[in-house]
Design a protein around this motif. Structure first.
Motif, PDB file in Angstrom:
ATOM      1  N   GLN A  81       0.829  -1.205   0.000  1.00 17.51           N
ATOM      2  CA  GLN A  81       0.000   0.000   0.000  1.00 17.51           C
ATOM      3  C   GLN A  81       0.861   1.252   0.000  1.00 17.51           C
ATOM      4  OE1 GLN A  81      -2.499  -0.535   3.435  1.00 17.51           O
ATOM      5  NE2 GLN A  81      -3.873  -1.969   2.400  1.00 17.51           N
ATOM      6  N   TRP A  82       1.950   1.224   0.785  1.00 13.10           N
ATOM      7  CA  TRP A  82       2.864   2.371   0.809  1.00 13.10           C
ATOM      8  C   TRP A  82       3.498   2.588  -0.556  1.00 13.10           C
ATOM      9  CZ3 TRP A  82       8.069   2.839  -0.249  1.00 13.10           C
ATOM     10  CH2 TRP A  82       8.646   4.068   0.073  1.00 13.10           C
ATOM     11  N   GLU A  83       3.920   1.492  -1.200  1.00 16.65           N
ATOM     12  CA  GLU A  83       4.547   1.598  -2.518  1.00 16.65           C
ATOM     13  C   GLU A  83       3.580   2.192  -3.534  1.00 16.65           C
ATOM     14  OE1 GLU A  83       5.832  -2.321  -3.456  1.00 16.65           O
ATOM     15  OE2 GLU A  83       7.519  -2.289  -2.047  1.00 16.65           O
ATOM     16  N   GLU A  84       2.339   1.713  -3.510  1.00 20.03           N
ATOM     17  CA  GLU A  84       1.346   2.220  -4.456  1.00 20.03           C
ATOM     18  C   GLU A  84       1.094   3.711  -4.232  1.00 20.03           C
ATOM     19  OE1 GLU A  84      -1.990  -0.299  -3.769  1.00 20.03           O
ATOM     20  OE2 GLU A  84      -1.229  -1.932  -5.053  1.00 20.03           O
ATOM     21  N   LYS A  85       1.004   4.105  -2.973  1.00 18.12           N
ATOM     22  CA  LYS A  85       0.777   5.516  -2.641  1.00 18.12           C
ATOM     23  C   LYS A  85       1.965   6.374  -3.069  1.00 18.12           C
ATOM     24  CE  LYS A  85      -0.339   8.547   1.262  1.00 18.12           C
ATOM     25  NZ  LYS A  85      -0.599   8.595   2.741  1.00 18.12           N
ATOM     26  N   ARG A  86       3.169   5.884  -2.804  1.00 17.40           N
ATOM     27  CA  ARG A  86       4.380   6.636  -3.141  1.00 17.40           C
ATOM     28  C   ARG A  86       4.547   6.758  -4.650  1.00 17.40           C
ATOM     29  NH1 ARG A  86       7.318   9.749  -4.140  1.00 17.40           N
ATOM     30  NH2 ARG A  86       9.411  10.230  -3.383  1.00 17.40           N
ATOM     31  N   LEU A  87       4.280   5.701  -5.386  1.00 15.63           N
ATOM     32  CA  LEU A  87       4.401   5.741  -6.843  1.00 15.63           C
ATOM     33  C   LEU A  87       3.338   6.642  -7.459  1.00 15.63           C
ATOM     34  CD1 LEU A  87       5.234   2.017  -7.654  1.00 15.63           C
ATOM     35  CD2 LEU A  87       6.780   3.973  -7.690  1.00 15.63           C
ATOM     36  N   LYS A  88       2.138   6.649  -6.867  1.00 15.99           N
ATOM     37  CA  LYS A  88       1.080   7.537  -7.357  1.00 15.99           C
ATOM     38  C   LYS A  88       1.504   8.994  -7.167  1.00 15.99           C
ATOM     39  CE  LYS A  88      -3.144   8.246  -8.906  1.00 15.99           C
ATOM     40  NZ  LYS A  88      -3.224   9.717  -8.846  1.00 15.99           N
ATOM     41  N   HIS A  89       2.111   9.280  -6.013  1.00 17.95           N
ATOM     42  CA  HIS A  89       2.603  10.637  -5.760  1.00 17.95           C
ATOM     43  C   HIS A  89       3.702  10.997  -6.767  1.00 17.95           C
ATOM     44  CE1 HIS A  89       3.953  14.203  -3.629  1.00 17.95           C
ATOM     45  NE2 HIS A  89       5.190  13.728  -3.697  1.00 17.95           N
TER      46      HIS A  89
END
Length: 283
Positions: A90-98
């Motif tokens: 979830q953190w990776e997905e959020k960071r990549l979206k940012h």
């Protein structure tokens, strides 16, 4: 564990549970510290039945023998690893979206993967080299800089974006810039003192990816700016990835004659050079 599941199957059949209820019972048995078995499957000790349970079937407290305790600890550790993995995802997905929204990585790399484009043997070898270099960097190994060059439309920007994404996921501080855009931002600061100097962070970030290096014809100021950035990062031992339509010598000359030889020498001596051949993948 298998015996516990067998008991669950037997109780579900005896009580005529439907398939959905049976599956819920089996999942509960896999996660719960309680059991339906009257005897411990490890030491065969009689287990204590829980009093006051409203369940339609007898429920027993887990045994505290060594075997049962070890199994429960293993199950607890496994569930924690699964939760940690999900949290990291979830953190990776959020960071990549940012990173996508803020322009930290090129839009062409969003949804791409390392082997998403069919290439010839030499092209695939080049991609493998870039991926290997990125993996070593993210693993904390000391790596040289990387110079990726090839014709227009062969996927250099996409690969640059994949490098940035893997760095972000790997916890490596990284920045992506287009060379022409960087020069524009520097010039914008000349007339607007409120604009911060974009070069400050680029000199110290662990990984800097410069796209379209040497794309436009330069000047003495451009070549000096390029040399200063190369020198600052080299002095700090920081890795830089360059993508260009041109080999090092040609790109250095296009940046400007004043520092062309010095830039060529620095990059030739400190970069792993990867040639990405093939035809354009653009329409």
């Amino acid at each position: 564990m298998e015996q516990r599941q067998e008991w669950g199957e037997w109780y579900a059949g005896e009580l005529s549970f439907d398939e959905e209820t049976r599956d819920r019972l089996l999942v509960l048995l896999a996660k719960s510290s309680q059991t339906l078995m009257p005897d411990c499957e490890y030491c065969q000790r009689k287990l204590k039945r829980l009093v006051g349970s409203k369940a339609a079937i007898p429920i027993y407290r887990r045994c505290e023998c060594l075997g049962a305790t070890q199994e429960w600890q293993e199950r607890t550790d496994r569930r924690q690893r699964e939760r940690d993995k999900e949290s990291k995802k979830q953190w990776e997905e959020k960071r990549l979206k940012h990173a996508e929204d803020s322009g930290e990585c090129p839009s062409s790399s969003v949804g791409a993967d390392w082997h998403g484009v069919k290439r010839g043997k030499d092209g695939q070898k080049a991609v493998d080299a870039v991926q290997k270099w990125t993996g070593a960097l993210c693993d904390g190994e000391k790596v040289s800089s990387l110079y990726l060059h090839g014709p227009r439309g062969t996927g250099k920007t996409t690969l640059a974006g994949l490098v940035i994404q893997q760095a972000i996921v790997g916890g490596v501080s990284a920045r992506y810039v287009r060379w022409s855009g960087l020069l524009y931002d520097i010039k914008a600061g000349w007339s607007d003192k409120k604009v911060s100097d974009p070069m400050v962070g680029l000199r110290t970030v662990k990984l800097l990816v410069i796209d379209d290096w040497g794309k436009d014809m330069g000047s003495s100021w451009v070549s000096q700016t390029a040399f200063d950035l190369i020198d600052a990062r080299e002095q700090r031992g920081l890795a830089t990835m360059y993508t260009s339509n041109h080999p090092i010598k040609v790109a250095a000359q296009r940046l400007g004659d004043d520092k062309a030889s010095a830039i060529e020498d620095r990059l030739s001596g400190n970069c792993e050079v990867v040639a990405l051949g093939g035809k354009s993948h653009r329409g």
